[in-house]
Write a protein that holds these residues in place. Structure first.
Motif, short mmCIF file in Angstrom:
data_model
loop_
_atom_site.label_atom_id
_atom_site.label_comp_id
_atom_site.label_asym_id
_atom_site.label_seq_id
_atom_site.Cartn_x
_atom_site.Cartn_y
_atom_site.Cartn_z
N LEU A 259 0.84 -1.19 0.00
CA LEU A 259 0.00 0.00 0.00
C LEU A 259 0.88 1.25 0.00
N PRO A 260 0.73 2.12 -0.99
CA PRO A 260 1.56 3.34 -1.03
C PRO A 260 1.02 4.40 -0.08
N LYS A 261 1.93 5.21 0.43
CA LYS A 261 1.51 6.26 1.36
C LYS A 261 0.68 7.34 0.66
N LEU A 282 3.33 -5.02 5.08
CA LEU A 282 2.65 -4.67 6.33
C LEU A 282 1.42 -3.83 6.05
N ILE A 283 0.43 -3.94 6.93
CA ILE A 283 -0.67 -2.98 6.92
C ILE A 283 -0.13 -1.73 7.61
N PRO A 284 0.04 -0.64 6.85
CA PRO A 284 0.74 0.52 7.42
C PRO A 284 -0.06 1.21 8.54
N GLY A 285 0.69 1.69 9.52
CA GLY A 285 0.05 2.37 10.64
C GLY A 285 -0.56 3.70 10.26
N MET A 302 -2.15 -10.94 1.13
CA MET A 302 -0.93 -11.57 1.66
C MET A 302 -0.24 -10.66 2.66
N PHE A 303 -1.04 -9.84 3.36
CA PHE A 303 -0.47 -8.96 4.37
C PHE A 303 0.11 -9.77 5.52
N CYS A 304 1.21 -9.27 6.05
CA CYS A 304 1.87 -9.96 7.16
C CYS A 304 2.13 -8.96 8.28
N GLY A 305 2.77 -9.45 9.34
CA GLY A 305 3.07 -8.57 10.47
C GLY A 305 1.86 -8.37 11.37
N ASP A 321 -12.30 -5.73 8.10
CA ASP A 321 -12.22 -7.10 7.62
C ASP A 321 -10.80 -7.38 7.13
N VAL A 322 -10.04 -8.13 7.93
CA VAL A 322 -8.65 -8.48 7.58
C VAL A 322 -8.45 -9.99 7.60
#
Length: 887
Positions: A259-261, A282-285, A302-305, A321-322
């Motif tokens: 995901l781009p900022k 990562l799912i960005p904070g 395929m998100f991790c972390g 929904d994740v």
């Protein structure tokens, strides 16, 4: 009730209809097929402002709205797709766009086939229209704001350039229409400067121009592009420059990357749906900064972390929904700050740690909850009572001794799913008593033991697949609509279930007990279950004959009794099941002949591996909907009916006519779709077809006692993909018409008595991936072309007169010089005659000269003087040349 839904506020006007508008509407009607006669009042004798679906301006009498969406209310309750036989079909005439005051056009959910402009030449030529009074009367509509053609699944559109004629559009929906040939859809859509909503879901789009930095969507607020075929290494750059977007739906595509900022540029975003893509990282904070976000869907990626704790700052969030990713670490307690949360789905991840009631203490609005990972421990206090009342609950990968006690406090629960768990349902009476209140009960892939034979199930929807019950079947109340319990180790007889006493008529439409250990006969109690639509009892140990009471199931569309030990004849009583579309009786011990009463609605007929005898009845040719015919491995004799070309479903591309039956069940806001699957023996192996079953076209007559020649009409079924005639006694040549099977993927003619040359047209079948012509009497050279040379030599084994690649046997020169099919044989006799004539002529001339010299004195003297002259000339020439060389 009308088959069409007219919008609220539709009313009849008494104004005078504009003559040009009437003409354009009649052009539109002229290219349509109207099976429900919804347009029966569209006549010249009646004012067009009073026609069905038409609304005019009260002052000018000009047409401003046309609304003819096909109502789904006429669909059968079991059908997943709207049944379209009552809907408008035929060609959609774009002359409608010349209604220059039209602002609303809704033709959704019909069955249009193509877009045309028939009759528009009469309209665009103002000189031929006496009612035209000003120069702008032939222009396209400049007021059309709303256009909905969605759910016309069979509509063929190769381009959408015509959209430039309605630049005033604000709402555009073409969902469900195949637009894969339109590669410039994005550029064309940007020509609509007022567009606020763009809905192109399920359009098979591929090109999204991911590197393009900017597109001219100056007013776009809703971008709806799910269920397409986008596949890029990153999300499109231009997307993040559309600062007015509030809804972005890119579900079910193939986007990759992180995901781009720049996503933060969508400062007004409320719904972000990226479910079922291939996004990773990562799912960005920083997502916590999107303060207006209400729906966040990242499931199936395929998100991790870890789950970012900053998501707890999204105070407006309603849906999170994740599920189905690779998220790990513990569930952050900050999610407990999402006070508006109604849906929370965390299941099918790698989460760890303890999940306690503290996270849920303030989530009073929660209605849907999904959680569970192999390393996640449910650590709820035994006396805890949640602040919420759930409607749906999904729990997976539980390992505790019992269900969490707080579940029994959920009195509003409609749906409960428990999967992949080792957990006890004791006390049994408490659990099954609680489960009775549910509309949906799904227990799958669990290790559940205990006798179910005394349990009465009262849920409308019951799924007990892939468990380890190892007991008799439960009983069903009349309220049950769907009962699926495949592969769950159920044992014993069907009689306790089917022959039970019931209070009231059964509503059961779907029953699946396949892949169990059921034994005994089919019983003859089917008259109690007249509502059944789908019956699946495959792969059990059921024996006996097919009972006559099955004929009471007049709504039956799918009957699967394959892989059992049934014997006897296929009963004539099944003729009463006129709605039957899939009949699968393969791998039993059935005898007798192939029924000649099979209903005309049958699409899949599987009678493989029985003991059927006799010939193929001509009735087969009248099954115009038949797409799969498998009669292999029986004792069938006789020839192939020459009328097989009448099975037109194998000669035309898939359409609504060939759509396979399915079953839908709706509960809450979801619809569960059960699509049937069958095993087909194609390409030398058993393949299970489910999702794409309606696209398959196959004929298998192998391993019988059939004889005669292969009728050329068989090859007019040009959509055929799999053809197997092997292990019979067919004779004669392969008809050259086989080249017409352009879609053919597998051809097996092995072990017959076929002869002659392999037709060159066979090399033109570009999709052919499996070929077997072995053990016949073919001769000559294998036709040239990479298609036939690319197969294994074993495909041609047992044909001693065949030669050429890929065989090691080379064709001789004489074989190479043999005429190809169609040459005149007179050419073969020319060369020998030519050489004989040449020899005779030479001999005659030689002896004629010698005789003249010998018998005529003057000739003889002249001849020798000529020779002396030639000798002298050669001598002088030689001396002169020698002198030149010396110098």
């Amino acid at each position: 009730m009308s088959a069409f839904m007219l919008p609220k506020g539709m009313f009849t006007l008494r104004g005078q209809c504009n003559e040009k508008d009437r003409h354009l509407l009649l052009n539109f009607k002229h290219t349509l097929v109207d099976p429900s006669t919804i347009l029966s009042d569209w006549t010249r004798e009646r004012d067009c402002c009073e026609w069905a679906g038409v609304r005019c301006d009260n002052t000018t009498g000009r047409v401003v709205e046309l609304s003819l969406p096909c109502s789904p209310e006429s669909s059968p309750p079991d059908g997943c797709d709207d049944e379209k036989s009552h809907c408008l079909t035929g060609d959609l005439n774009l002359s409608l766009l010349q209604l220059e005051f039209l602002n609303y056009l809704d033709l959704s959910n019909n069955d249009f086939q193509a877009i045309v402009q028939k009759g528009s030449e009469d309209v665009t030529n103002c000189d031929n229209m006496p009612f035209v009074h000003h120069p702008h009367s032939c222009e396209n509509s400049s007021n059309l704001h709303y256009l909905d053609l969605s759910e016309n699944e069979n509509l063929y559109i190769d381009n959408i350039h015509w959209l430039s004629r309605v630049s005033s559009l604000k709402y555009l929906s073409l969902g469900g229409i195949d637009l894969q040939k339109e590669i410039d859809w994005l550029q064309l859509a940007t020509l609509l400067p007022s567009l606020t909503e763009l809905h192109l879901d399920g359009c098979s789009l591929r090109n999204i121009n991911p590197s393009l930095p900017f597109v001219n969507f100056t007013s776009l607020e809703v971008l709806d592009l799910p269920f397409n075929a986008f596949s890029t290494q990153f999300l499109p750059h231009w997307l993040f420059n559309l600062s007015d977007l509030t809804v972005v739906d890119l579900r079910y595509n193939h986007f990759q990357g992180q995901l781009p900022k720049s996503l933060l540029n969508l400062r007004n975003i409320k719904e972000l749906l990226l479910t079922d893509n291939k996004l990773s990282g990562l799912i960005p904070g920083w997502l916590g900064q999107l303060e207006y976000l209400q729906v966040l869907g990242f499931a199936g990626n395929m998100f991790c972390g870890p789950i970012p704790s900053t998501l707890g700052n999204l105070s407006s969030l309603i849906v999170l929904d994740v599920r189905s990713n690779y998220l790990n670490d513990s569930v952050p307690e900050s999610l407990g700050q999402l006070l508006k949360l109604e849906l929370l789905s965390l299941g099918d991840n790698h989460l760890t740690g303890h999940l306690t009631d503290r996270i849920f203490a303030n989530l009073s609005n929660l209605e849907y909850l999904s959680m569970g990972s192999p390393g996640l421990i449910f650590d709820f206090h035994s006396l805890w009572v949640p602040p919420f009342q759930l409607e749906e609950l999904i729990l997976t990968n539980m390992t505790g001794p019992k269900l969490p006690p707080w579940i029994y406090t959920q009195t509003s629960l409609i749906s409960l799913e428990i999967g992949s768990s080792r957990i006890s349902f004791e006390p049994k009476d408490k659990f099954w008593g609680f489960a009775t209140q549910l509309a949906k009960l799904e227990l799958h892939d669990n290790w559940v033991k205990g006798d179910m034979s005394n349990v009465l199930l009262d849920n409308r929807w019951i799924i007990l697949d892939s468990n380890k019950f190892e007991s008799g079947l439960p009983r069903l109340s009349p309220n049950v609509v769907l009962f699926s319990a495949s592969d769950s180790s159920f044992q014993g007889s069907l009689s306790p279930l089917l022959c039970q006493k019931m209070n009231g008529n059964s509503q059961l439409r779907y029953i699946d007990l396949s892949n169990n250990s059921l034994s005994g006969e089919l019983t003859d109690c089917w008259m109690k279950w007249k509502s059944l639509v789908i019956v699946k009892l495959s792969n059990n140990n059921l024996t006996g004959t097919i009972p006559p009471s099955l004929s009471f199931l007049s709504n039956l569309t799918i009957l699967q009794l394959d892989k059992n030990v049934l014997f006897g004849k296929i009963p004539f009583s099944l003729k009463n099941c006129q709605n039957l579309q899939i009949l699968d009786l393969e791998e039993n011990k059935l005898s007798g002949s192939i029924p000649n009463w099979i209903g005309h609605n049958v699409k899949v007929l599987l009678l493989r591996s029985n003991q059927l005898s006799g010939t193929i009845p001509l009735r087969i040719c009248q099954l115009f909907s038949l797409t799969i015919l498998d009669l292999a491995d029986n004792k069938i004799s006789g020839s192939i009916p020459t009328c097989l070309h009448n099975m037109t479903a194998m000669a035309f591309p898939p359409s609504s006519i060939t759509r396979m039956p399915s079953f839908c069940f709706t509960a809450l806001s979801d619809t569960l779709v059960f699509v049937d699957s069958v095993m087909l023996h194609a390409k030398g192996q058993g393949l299970i077809y489910k999702k794409h079953l309606q696209l398959v076209r196959a004929i298998d007559l192998s391993s019988n006692n059939m004889s005669g020649t292969i009728p050329p009409g068989l090859f007019s079924l040009n959509q055929l993909q799999f053809l197997n005639l092997s292990h019979n006694q067919f004779e004669g040549n392969i008809p050259r018409e086989i080249g017409g099977l352009k879609q053919l993927e597998s051809l097996d003619l092995a072990s017959n008595r076929l002869s002659g040359e392999i037709p060159p047209s066979l090399a033109q079948l570009t999709f052919l991936g499996t070929l077997n012509l072995s053990f016949n009497n073919f001769s000559g050279k294998i036709p040239s072309g990479t298609q036939l040379q690319g197969f294994d030599p074993q495909c041609y084994a047992g044909n001693s007169e065949l030669c050429g690649a890929p065989l090691q046997k080379n064709c001789t020169d004489q074989q190479d010089m043999e005429p190809i099919e169609g040459n005149n044989s007179q050419g073969d006799e020319f060369l020998p005659s030519f050489y004989i004539g040449l020899g005779v002529g030479f001999a005659t001339a030689f002896w004629g000269v010698n005789v003249a010299i010998f018998f005529n004195r003057n000739v003889r003297h002249s001849y020798f003087r000529f020779l002396y002259y030639i000798r002298d000339e050669l001598y002088v020439t030689m001396v002169l040349r020698m002198n030149c060389f010396r110098r």
